[in-house]
Design a protein around this motif. Structure first.
Motif, mmCIF file in Angstrom:
data_model
loop_
_atom_site.group_PDB
_atom_site.id
_atom_site.type_symbol
_atom_site.label_atom_id
_atom_site.label_comp_id
_atom_site.label_asym_id
_atom_site.label_seq_id
_atom_site.Cartn_x
_atom_site.Cartn_y
_atom_site.Cartn_z
ATOM 1 N N ILE A 69 0.855 -1.184 0.000
ATOM 2 C CA ILE A 69 0.000 0.000 0.000
ATOM 3 C C ILE A 69 0.895 1.240 0.000
ATOM 4 O O ILE A 69 1.911 1.276 0.709
ATOM 5 N N VAL A 92 3.312 -1.015 4.094
ATOM 6 C CA VAL A 92 2.659 0.263 3.818
ATOM 7 C C VAL A 92 3.734 1.348 3.785
ATOM 8 O O VAL A 92 4.486 1.518 4.756
ATOM 9 N N PHE A 130 -2.672 -0.872 -3.751
ATOM 10 C CA PHE A 130 -3.517 0.289 -3.451
ATOM 11 C C PHE A 130 -2.622 1.505 -3.286
ATOM 12 O O PHE A 130 -1.652 1.476 -2.527
#
Length: 298
Positions: A69, A92, A130
């Motif tokens: 992410i 992330v 994402f």
């Protein structure tokens, strides 16, 4: 035109806070990066999260399959930390030109990189599931960024933009003189792109907000061959209250948080924010789509 002295002061102030493009003498994108600003951004993050009902709206139903992410222009870094906690098996990453400050309890699967997103992103092709970019009105032209996001997204990966619009009085559906003046100052601030700051007298200036543009940005984004980059683009608009005027407990909480955010950002609107009769609201638009692939077509 912006008065030369005002322009000089704005550029000088911005240079002290963030790196400036040496060729143009203007930062690629600019905002304060001190601890007070990071605290404001954390509060803004919390209010937006409450308004959305979570940290994202894209349908990441199979969390176990989400491996990577990315948050472009991470600001306070709070979103990165919380997403790393929510997705413990994923990495992330937050990217910005200033490092986050005053972050506690950063998970091992969260990391931050210092990088200007107007340059090629330092990631391999198809390396994220994402990618989000929120509250960065200082970058209205995102053609190159959209191509970079598509490049680093895996097939069928999600992209999301979130941007605020101008505050207004919900009672009269108009903007008070103080709100109009605040918006004028926003256009003239270093946080706004040069194209919107120059050549304006401040009264006929365009809006600083790009909220209405972000969904079309995703729909119209194309590669070098003219092929669409994203599909299944959707958007939603949410009206966040500013102040303690809502009767609903959650909305009242959000209103109090956004009031502090707005006053910290610009004390010129303090009187309006504290006037519950005006029912001031701050709209935000959340737009998202998926990378076009053979199985996910426009």
């Amino acid at each position: 035109m912006v008065e030369p002295l005002v322009l000089k002061i704005l550029i000088t102030a911005c240079r002290k806070l963030l790196a400036v493009d040496p060729e143009s003498n203007w930062p690629s994108y600019c905002n304060r990066s001190d601890s007070a600003e990071h605290e404001r951004l954390k509060l803004q993050h919390d209010a937006i999260k409450l308004s959305l009902g979570g940290n994202f709206l894209v349908p990441l139903h199979q969390k176990a399959k989400v491996r990577n992410i990315l948050d472009l222009c991470h600001g306070s870094g709070q979103w990165v930390v919380e997403m790393a906690t929510e997705f413990p098996e994923a990495e992330v990453v937050g990217v910005d030109i200033a490092e986050p400050q005053s972050l506690n309890g950063v998970p091992r699967n969260a990391k931050f990189l210092k990088h200007d997103i107007n340059a090629r992103l330092p990631f391999p092709d198809q390396s994220f599931d994402f990618v989000q970019m929120r509250v960065v009105p200082s970058i209205p032209d995102r053609k190159f960024i959209a191509q970079e996001i598509s490049r680093i997204l895996r097939p069928g990966g999600f992209v999301a933009f979130l941007e605020p619009a101008e505050s207004f009085s919900g009672k009269t559906n108009t903007r008070t003189p103080a709100l109009v003046e605040a918006e004028r100052l926003m256009v003239l601030s270093p946080h706004m792109p040069r194209a919107r700051a120059e050549g304006t007298d401040g009264t006929s200036a365009k809006s600083w907000s790009i909220a209405k543009d972000i969904a079309p940005m995703l729909r119209d984004a194309v590669d070098s061959e003219g092929e669409n980059l994203f599909c299944a683009v959707q958007s939603t608009e949410i009206f966040m209250p500013i102040g303690a005027w809502p009767k609903d407990a959650l909305q009242k909480q959000i209103g109090g948080m956004i009031a502090r955010v707005q006053i910290t950002l610009m004390d010129a609107v303090a009187a309006e924010v504290r006037d519950d009769d005006l029912k001031i609201q701050w709209p935000i638009v959340y737009a998202w789509g998926r990378k076009v692939t053979s199985s996910v077509l426009p």
